[in-house]
Scaffold this active site. Sequence first.
Site, PDB file in Angstrom:
ATOM      1  CE1 TYR A 119     -13.429   3.487  -9.255  1.00 33.66           C
ATOM      2  CE2 TYR A 119     -15.776   3.259  -9.652  1.00 33.66           C
ATOM      3  CZ  TYR A 119     -14.613   2.796  -9.085  1.00 33.66           C
ATOM      4  OH  TYR A 119     -14.628   1.635  -8.351  1.00 33.66           O
TER       5      TYR A 119
ATOM      6  CE  LYS B  19     -11.735   0.574 -10.234  1.00 36.09           C
ATOM      7  NZ  LYS B  19     -10.807  -0.354  -9.568  1.00 36.09           N
TER       8      LYS B  19
ATOM      9  CG  ASP C 228      -2.137   0.861   1.101  1.00 38.21           C
ATOM     10  OD1 ASP C 228      -3.239   0.296   0.936  1.00 38.21           O
ATOM     11  OD2 ASP C 228      -2.013   2.104   1.121  1.00 38.21           O
TER      12      ASP C 228
ATOM     13  CG  ASP D 165       2.915   5.486  -6.297  1.00 36.91           C
ATOM     14  OD1 ASP D 165       1.838   5.072  -6.791  1.00 36.91           O
ATOM     15  OD2 ASP D 165       3.343   6.642  -6.454  1.00 36.91           O
TER      16      ASP D 165
ATOM     17  CG  ASN E 299      -8.123  -3.903  -3.802  1.00 34.74           C
ATOM     18  OD1 ASN E 299      -9.339  -4.057  -3.974  1.00 34.74           O
ATOM     19  ND2 ASN E 299      -7.656  -3.091  -2.865  1.00 34.74           N
TER      20      ASN E 299
HETATM   21  P1  NAD Z   1     -10.143   2.510   0.052  1.00 30.96           P
HETATM   22  O1  NAD Z   1      -9.946   3.934  -0.306  1.00 30.96           O
HETATM   23  O2  NAD Z   1     -10.863   2.189   1.328  1.00 30.96           O
HETATM   24  O3  NAD Z   1      -8.735   1.740   0.059  1.00 30.96           O
HETATM   25  C1  NAD Z   1      -7.839   1.873  -1.016  1.00 30.96           C
HETATM   26  C2  NAD Z   1      -6.424   1.593  -0.577  1.00 30.96           C
HETATM   27  O4  NAD Z   1      -5.562   1.800  -1.714  1.00 30.96           O
HETATM   28  C3  NAD Z   1      -5.927   2.530   0.525  1.00 30.96           C
HETATM   29  O5  NAD Z   1      -5.317   1.788   1.564  1.00 30.96           O
HETATM   30  C4  NAD Z   1      -4.915   3.419  -0.187  1.00 30.96           C
HETATM   31  O6  NAD Z   1      -3.860   3.882   0.648  1.00 30.96           O
HETATM   32  C5  NAD Z   1      -4.411   2.499  -1.288  1.00 30.96           C
HETATM   33  N1  NAD Z   1      -3.793   3.229  -2.409  1.00 30.96           N
HETATM   34  C6  NAD Z   1      -4.214   4.408  -2.949  1.00 30.96           C
HETATM   35  N2  NAD Z   1      -3.358   4.800  -3.911  1.00 30.96           N
HETATM   36  C7  NAD Z   1      -2.384   3.850  -3.990  1.00 30.96           C
HETATM   37  C8  NAD Z   1      -1.211   3.699  -4.791  1.00 30.96           C
HETATM   38  N3  NAD Z   1      -0.853   4.633  -5.701  1.00 30.96           N
HETATM   39  N4  NAD Z   1      -0.439   2.609  -4.609  1.00 30.96           N
HETATM   40  C9  NAD Z   1      -0.773   1.680  -3.675  1.00 30.96           C
HETATM   41  N5  NAD Z   1      -1.862   1.777  -2.887  1.00 30.96           N
HETATM   42  C10 NAD Z   1      -2.656   2.848  -3.035  1.00 30.96           C
HETATM   43  O7  NAD Z   1     -10.882   1.857  -1.200  1.00 30.96           O
HETATM   44  P2  NAD Z   1     -11.804   0.551  -1.313  1.00 30.96           P
HETATM   45  O8  NAD Z   1     -13.216   0.979  -1.201  1.00 30.96           O
HETATM   46  O9  NAD Z   1     -11.280  -0.529  -0.455  1.00 30.96           O
HETATM   47  O10 NAD Z   1     -11.567   0.200  -2.856  1.00 30.96           O
HETATM   48  C11 NAD Z   1     -10.563  -0.735  -3.283  1.00 30.96           C
HETATM   49  C12 NAD Z   1     -10.795  -1.068  -4.746  1.00 30.96           C
HETATM   50  O11 NAD Z   1     -12.119  -1.556  -4.927  1.00 30.96           O
HETATM   51  C13 NAD Z   1     -10.656   0.120  -5.698  1.00 30.96           C
HETATM   52  O12 NAD Z   1     -10.029  -0.315  -6.889  1.00 30.96           O
HETATM   53  C14 NAD Z   1     -12.091   0.523  -5.960  1.00 30.96           C
HETATM   54  O13 NAD Z   1     -12.240   1.174  -7.199  1.00 30.96           O
HETATM   55  C15 NAD Z   1     -12.769  -0.830  -5.957  1.00 30.96           C
HETATM   56  N6  NAD Z   1     -14.215  -0.795  -5.676  1.00 30.96           N
HETATM   57  C16 NAD Z   1     -14.696  -0.325  -4.494  1.00 30.96           C
HETATM   58  C17 NAD Z   1     -16.062  -0.355  -4.240  1.00 30.96           C
HETATM   59  C18 NAD Z   1     -16.660   0.086  -2.926  1.00 30.96           C
HETATM   60  O14 NAD Z   1     -17.897   0.148  -2.817  1.00 30.96           O
HETATM   61  N7  NAD Z   1     -15.884   0.386  -1.886  1.00 30.96           N
HETATM   62  C19 NAD Z   1     -16.937  -0.832  -5.225  1.00 30.96           C
HETATM   63  C20 NAD Z   1     -16.416  -1.296  -6.435  1.00 30.96           C
HETATM   64  C21 NAD Z   1     -15.042  -1.282  -6.645  1.00 30.96           C
END
Ligand code: NAD
Length: 256
Positions: free
Chosen positions: A156, A160, A37, A63, A90
């Site tokens: 976004y 995706k 992360d 990153d 992810n």
């Molecule tokens: P979140 O914001 O809670 O967690 C995302 C994590 O990614 C964080 O820990 C952040 O520090 C890390 N991150 C951000 N930029 C980064 C980088 N450049 N390199 C490495 N790590 C990095 O998000 P989430 O809700 O857990 O979403 C995770 C994934 O699931 C995303 O791809 C999101 O698009 C997808 N998603 C989420 C939902 C939802 O409802 N939460 C629905 C569909 C898809």
Amino acid sequence: MKSLEGRAAIVTGSAQGIGRGIAEVLGREGASIVVADINGELAEATAAEMGSAGIEAVGIKVDVTDTDSLDGLVQATVDRFGSVDILAANAGIYPADPIEEIDRASWDRVMNLNVAGAFFSFQACLPRMREQGYGRAVITSSITGAFTGHPGYSHYGASKAAVLGFMRSAAIETAKQGVTINAVLPGNVQTPGLDDAGEEHKREMMGSIPMGEFASPDDIGWAVRFLASEEAGYITGQTLVVDGGQLLPETPMALH
Ligand code: NAD
């Protein structure tokens, strides 16, 4: 299903949210976990908590928009666990911006992280997976863009959908090498990122889910666990929707 014992898994964006759920499920199923992360401190804290729960885990700052950082992550994983068997790509962001407010910089930021980040994470792991003759990559896409749209998510949604395009070609390129690449498409998952989208967004979303509740990060983790298993070896280039039925209603009345 066989346990993931002896498998090493990199989960990007796993210090919190869905990534953490994926990491915990894979870890409970026996895999050694790299909590990768950009928030290095939280990654280490998360890995330590997983360690207290009996999961072999290490936190590494990465990153995903930086290829050198990704190469370092793969090397560190091999040094620590001896292989890279599973990649859960992810990490992603979902800022909500109306079309007129999306400038080139915000467009590039979303594409860079969500599309290029997933692509280069896979590219970094691939030489190792080919050498092993074994690899399971699972991308976290979304129903947004792939099937649905929502105001504010044009960048976004594009990102995706785009990862699915890359996945399908990559699946063919790696099909004879013991490597599979698939995607999970969550609906709405209870995460800190979803909390950031605000209560009104959450209320609206909740009203569109037949099951009447958000997914937990573990729900996404279990779908990833299946696609990351040895037994899913004949499945590649596919999508698995995990949305509590959100895509199903033909009309809003179908929900009542
Ligand atoms: P979140 O914001 O809670 O967690 C995302 C994590 O990614 C964080 O820990 C952040 O520090 C890390 N991150 C951000 N930029 C980064 C980088 N450049 N390199 C490495 N790590 C990095 O998000 P989430 O809700 O857990 O979403 C995770 C994934 O699931 C995303 O791809 C999101 O698009 C997808 N998603 C989420 C939902 C939802 O409802 N939460 C629905 C569909 C898809």
